[in-house]
Design a protein around this motif. Structure first.
Motif, PDB file in Angstrom:
ATOM      1  N   LEU A  59       0.823  -1.206   0.000  1.00  0.00           N
ATOM      2  CA  LEU A  59       0.000   0.000   0.000  1.00  0.00           C
ATOM      3  C   LEU A  59       0.859   1.260   0.000  1.00  0.00           C
ATOM      4  CD1 LEU A  59      -2.931  -0.937   2.425  1.00  0.00           C
ATOM      5  CD2 LEU A  59      -2.853  -1.091  -0.065  1.00  0.00           C
ATOM      6  N   ALA A  60       2.019   1.194   0.618  1.00  0.00           N
ATOM      7  CA  ALA A  60       2.901   2.359   0.650  1.00  0.00           C
ATOM      8  C   ALA A  60       3.390   2.743  -0.735  1.00  0.00           C
ATOM      9  CB  ALA A  60       4.095   2.080   1.562  1.00  0.00           C
ATOM     10  N   ALA A  61       3.375   1.784  -1.664  1.00  0.00           N
ATOM     11  CA  ALA A  61       3.879   2.037  -3.014  1.00  0.00           C
ATOM     12  C   ALA A  61       2.807   2.569  -3.964  1.00  0.00           C
ATOM     13  CB  ALA A  61       4.481   0.745  -3.587  1.00  0.00           C
ATOM     14  N   LEU A  62       1.552   2.644  -3.525  1.00  0.00           N
ATOM     15  CA  LEU A  62       0.475   3.090  -4.416  1.00  0.00           C
ATOM     16  C   LEU A  62       0.529   4.597  -4.625  1.00  0.00           C
ATOM     17  CD1 LEU A  62      -2.607   1.055  -3.103  1.00  0.00           C
ATOM     18  CD2 LEU A  62      -1.052   0.486  -4.991  1.00  0.00           C
ATOM     19  N   SER A  63       0.231   5.000  -5.855  1.00  0.00           N
ATOM     20  CA  SER A  63       0.106   6.431  -6.155  1.00  0.00           C
ATOM     21  C   SER A  63      -1.252   6.938  -5.673  1.00  0.00           C
ATOM     22  CB  SER A  63       0.219   6.652  -7.667  1.00  0.00           C
ATOM     23  OG  SER A  63      -0.902   6.084  -8.332  1.00  0.00           O
ATOM     24  N   ALA A  64      -1.423   8.248  -5.679  1.00  0.00           N
ATOM     25  CA  ALA A  64      -2.706   8.825  -5.275  1.00  0.00           C
ATOM     26  C   ALA A  64      -3.821   8.345  -6.194  1.00  0.00           C
ATOM     27  CB  ALA A  64      -2.613  10.350  -5.281  1.00  0.00           C
ATOM     28  N   ALA A  65      -3.537   8.249  -7.498  1.00  0.00           N
ATOM     29  CA  ALA A  65      -4.556   7.782  -8.451  1.00  0.00           C
ATOM     30  C   ALA A  65      -4.927   6.331  -8.176  1.00  0.00           C
ATOM     31  CB  ALA A  65      -4.036   7.941  -9.874  1.00  0.00           C
ATOM     32  N   GLU A  66      -3.950   5.498  -7.866  1.00  0.00           N
ATOM     33  CA  GLU A  66      -4.233   4.094  -7.564  1.00  0.00           C
ATOM     34  C   GLU A  66      -5.037   3.961  -6.279  1.00  0.00           C
ATOM     35  OE1 GLU A  66      -0.455   1.769  -9.579  1.00  0.00           O
ATOM     36  OE2 GLU A  66      -0.162   2.830  -7.667  1.00  0.00           O
ATOM     37  N   ARG A  67      -4.761   4.778  -5.304  1.00  0.00           N
ATOM     38  CA  ARG A  67      -5.535   4.743  -4.061  1.00  0.00           C
ATOM     39  C   ARG A  67      -7.001   5.077  -4.320  1.00  0.00           C
ATOM     40  NH1 ARG A  67      -2.659   5.535   1.018  1.00  0.00           N
ATOM     41  NH2 ARG A  67      -0.499   4.907   0.674  1.00  0.00           N
ATOM     42  N   ARG A  68      -7.243   6.015  -5.206  1.00  0.00           N
ATOM     43  CA  ARG A  68      -8.634   6.376  -5.521  1.00  0.00           C
ATOM     44  C   ARG A  68      -9.368   5.237  -6.225  1.00  0.00           C
ATOM     45  NH1 ARG A  68      -6.108  11.422  -6.579  1.00  0.00           N
ATOM     46  NH2 ARG A  68      -5.964  10.965  -8.827  1.00  0.00           N
ATOM     47  N   ARG A  69      -8.655   4.430  -6.968  1.00  0.00           N
ATOM     48  CA  ARG A  69      -9.274   3.297  -7.674  1.00  0.00           C
ATOM     49  C   ARG A  69      -9.711   2.193  -6.719  1.00  0.00           C
ATOM     50  NH1 ARG A  69      -4.558   1.979 -11.629  1.00  0.00           N
ATOM     51  NH2 ARG A  69      -5.667  -0.021 -11.811  1.00  0.00           N
ATOM     52  N   GLY A  70      -9.081   2.108  -5.549  1.00  0.00           N
ATOM     53  CA  GLY A  70      -9.367   1.034  -4.610  1.00  0.00           C
ATOM     54  C   GLY A  70      -8.513  -0.182  -4.903  1.00  0.00           C
ATOM     55  N   VAL A  71      -8.521  -1.130  -3.969  1.00  0.00           N
ATOM     56  CA  VAL A  71      -7.695  -2.329  -4.094  1.00  0.00           C
ATOM     57  C   VAL A  71      -8.581  -3.568  -4.100  1.00  0.00           C
ATOM     58  CG1 VAL A  71      -5.641  -1.303  -3.088  1.00  0.00           C
ATOM     59  CG2 VAL A  71      -7.333  -2.392  -1.585  1.00  0.00           C
ATOM     60  N   ILE A  72      -7.990  -4.656  -4.593  1.00  0.00           N
ATOM     61  CA  ILE A  72      -8.697  -5.931  -4.680  1.00  0.00           C
ATOM     62  C   ILE A  72      -7.686  -7.048  -4.473  1.00  0.00           C
ATOM     63  CG2 ILE A  72      -8.374  -6.094  -7.203  1.00  0.00           C
ATOM     64  CD1 ILE A  72     -11.154  -7.424  -7.346  1.00  0.00           C
ATOM     65  N   SER A  73      -8.141  -8.157  -3.907  1.00  0.00           N
ATOM     66  CA  SER A  73      -7.277  -9.325  -3.813  1.00  0.00           C
ATOM     67  C   SER A  73      -8.122 -10.575  -3.620  1.00  0.00           C
ATOM     68  CB  SER A  73      -6.258  -9.177  -2.682  1.00  0.00           C
ATOM     69  OG  SER A  73      -5.208 -10.104  -2.866  1.00  0.00           O
ATOM     70  N   VAL A  74      -7.415 -11.712  -3.502  1.00  0.00           N
ATOM     71  CA  VAL A  74      -8.041 -13.010  -3.330  1.00  0.00           C
ATOM     72  C   VAL A  74      -7.346 -13.701  -2.171  1.00  0.00           C
ATOM     73  CG1 VAL A  74      -6.491 -14.021  -5.062  1.00  0.00           C
ATOM     74  CG2 VAL A  74      -8.643 -15.179  -4.499  1.00  0.00           C
ATOM     75  N   SER A  75      -8.119 -14.408  -1.351  1.00  0.00           N
ATOM     76  CA  SER A  75      -7.525 -14.964  -0.134  1.00  0.00           C
ATOM     77  C   SER A  75      -8.467 -15.942   0.541  1.00  0.00           C
ATOM     78  CB  SER A  75      -7.208 -13.821   0.839  1.00  0.00           C
ATOM     79  OG  SER A  75      -6.876 -14.295   2.121  1.00  0.00           O
ATOM     80  N   ALA A  76      -7.853 -16.939   1.211  1.00  0.00           N
ATOM     81  CA  ALA A  76      -8.637 -17.827   2.076  1.00  0.00           C
ATOM     82  C   ALA A  76      -9.064 -17.133   3.356  1.00  0.00           C
ATOM     83  CB  ALA A  76      -7.816 -19.068   2.424  1.00  0.00           C
ATOM     84  N   GLY A  77      -8.400 -16.033   3.688  1.00  0.00           N
ATOM     85  CA  GLY A  77      -8.830 -15.318   4.882  1.00  0.00           C
ATOM     86  C   GLY A  77      -7.794 -14.431   5.541  1.00  0.00           C
ATOM     87  N   ASN A  78      -6.560 -14.904   5.715  1.00  0.00           N
ATOM     88  CA  ASN A  78      -5.592 -14.091   6.444  1.00  0.00           C
ATOM     89  C   ASN A  78      -5.161 -12.858   5.656  1.00  0.00           C
ATOM     90  OD1 ASN A  78      -5.639 -15.671   8.722  1.00  0.00           O
ATOM     91  ND2 ASN A  78      -3.821 -16.853   8.191  1.00  0.00           N
ATOM     92  N   HIS A  79      -4.857 -13.017   4.375  1.00  0.00           N
ATOM     93  CA  HIS A  79      -4.525 -11.851   3.552  1.00  0.00           C
ATOM     94  C   HIS A  79      -5.753 -10.967   3.390  1.00  0.00           C
ATOM     95  CE1 HIS A  79      -2.697  -9.389   0.427  1.00  0.00           C
ATOM     96  NE2 HIS A  79      -3.706  -9.669  -0.369  1.00  0.00           N
ATOM     97  N   ALA A  80      -6.932 -11.568   3.281  1.00  0.00           N
ATOM     98  CA  ALA A  80      -8.163 -10.781   3.153  1.00  0.00           C
ATOM     99  C   ALA A  80      -8.338  -9.868   4.365  1.00  0.00           C
ATOM    100  CB  ALA A  80      -9.368 -11.710   3.010  1.00  0.00           C
ATOM    101  N   GLN A  81      -8.175 -10.421   5.554  1.00  0.00           N
ATOM    102  CA  GLN A  81      -8.306  -9.603   6.759  1.00  0.00           C
ATOM    103  C   GLN A  81      -7.245  -8.515   6.814  1.00  0.00           C
ATOM    104  OE1 GLN A  81      -9.290 -12.104  10.450  1.00  0.00           O
ATOM    105  NE2 GLN A  81      -8.734 -13.638   8.933  1.00  0.00           N
ATOM    106  N   ALA A  82      -6.017  -8.879   6.451  1.00  0.00           N
ATOM    107  CA  ALA A  82      -4.924  -7.915   6.511  1.00  0.00           C
ATOM    108  C   ALA A  82      -5.128  -6.776   5.522  1.00  0.00           C
ATOM    109  CB  ALA A  82      -3.598  -8.620   6.235  1.00  0.00           C
ATOM    110  N   LEU A  83      -5.554  -7.103   4.308  1.00  0.00           N
ATOM    111  CA  LEU A  83      -5.766  -6.047   3.317  1.00  0.00           C
ATOM    112  C   LEU A  83      -6.962  -5.190   3.708  1.00  0.00           C
ATOM    113  CD1 LEU A  83      -4.966  -4.664   0.716  1.00  0.00           C
ATOM    114  CD2 LEU A  83      -6.338  -6.341  -0.548  1.00  0.00           C
TER     115      LEU A  83
END
Length: 313
Positions: A59-83
């Motif tokens: 997340l620290a590497a995202l630009s302002a434009a990328e932050r406005r777009r939002g983020v997405i990922s796939v996970s069984a649960g631990n990465h999902a909670q962390a993101l």
């Protein structure tokens, strides 16, 4: 050796990014289980696993434009909670792709952190296909759960803490799903002369398959250790673990359950099954070493699952 796609310097930079924002998790002596054994208790990390380390680095590497777009990922649960947690902390909208049959406790926790959860996929393999559909439809930025330089560098900060906190460590044993944690720890620790060993469930041996083939291989994960249920090991993890000489050992679900019970009863650690895999390998004599650190990677387990394992069901 050619320069690695993730370097020790990358891990050091990730450590600077997460310092003060995450817990420095404790290392406990476990000499009652084995002479020279210690437990790195990542279950005490924010959101209950090591995953926020890689999330914050990405997340620290995202630009302002990328932050406005939002983020997405796939996970069984631990990465999902962390993101979900990390995105909330950063004021970023998050969408997580999980799948039918995923831990209800992990789905609920992901939603509680403020993310939207998509449960259209039937299994991990379908979830990655669903992810691609949603990336195309929404334009969100993909934060990979295990196969991205930022993810691996962030997870490698676990290794830096072990090097700092455990004098004379010679072997670090790491549970493995997609390979982000073990490859990150290897990047941080193998150049320092420490052996790093990956542990996979017999029914979910994606890294072993990938190392044998020299490239990611699709697998159909079947294990009580849902946190290790990656449908493939990451390309970067395969490359890094191959270059750094990381061996893989496998353990059965019954061995994971027994290690789970030991960690509850002897170490008083309320772990999830995947976090017990590393101890299972040590307990069964598949790992040697004089000063071994077992990474206890998370503690996000449904009460029903824990009670069934503890009762021997």
């Amino acid at each position: 050796m050619a320069e690695l796609p993730v370097t020790p310097d990358d891990v050091e930079r990730a450590a600077a990014l997460v310092r003060g924002r995450l817990h420095r998790t404790p290392v406990f002596s476990a000499r009652s289980l084995r002479d020279g054994l210690s437990l790195k208790a990542e279950l005490f990390q924010r959101t209950g696993s090591f995953k926020p380390r890689g999330v914050l680095t990405n997340l620290a590497a995202l630009s302002a434009a990328e932050r406005r777009r939002g983020v997405i990922s796939v996970s069984a649960g631990n990465h999902a909670q962390a993101l979900a947690w990390g995105a909330r902390e950063e004021g970023i909208d998050a969408l997580l792709v999980m799948w039918q049959g995923a831990s209800a406790a992990k789905v609920a926790a992901t939603r509680a952190y403020g993310a939207v959860v998509d449960l259209e996929a039937a299994d991990p393999t379908e979830a990655f296909a669903r992810l691609d559909e949603l990336i195309d439809a929404t334009g969100r930025v993909f934060v990979h759960p295990f196969d991205a330089p930022g993810t691996i560098a962030g997870q490698g900060t676990v290794g830096l803490e072990i090097l700092d906190d455990v004098d004379g460590v010679d072997t670090i044993v790491v549970p493995c799903g997609g390979g982000g944690l073990v490859s990150g720890i290897a990047v941080a620790c193998v150049p320092a002369g420490v052996r790093v060993i990956a542990v996979e469930p017999e029914g979910s041996a994606a890294l072993a398959e990938g190392l044998a083939a020299g490239a990611p291989v699709p697998v159909t994960p079947r294990s009580v250790a849902d946190a290790l249920a990656a449908p493939f090991a990451g390309r970067l993890a395969v490359e890094l673990c191959s270059a750094l000489g990381v061996p893989v050992v496998t353990v059965s679900d019954d061995e994971i359950r027994e290690a789970f019970r030991v960690l509850y009863a002897r170490a008083k650690l309320a772990v999830e099954p995947g976090a017990a895999a590393s101890l299972a390998a040590v307990a069964r004599g598949r790992v040697d070493g004089e000063r071994i650190v077992v990474v206890v990677s998370g503690g996000n387990v449904a009460a029903e699952t824990a009670s069934d394992i503890l009762a021997g069901r």
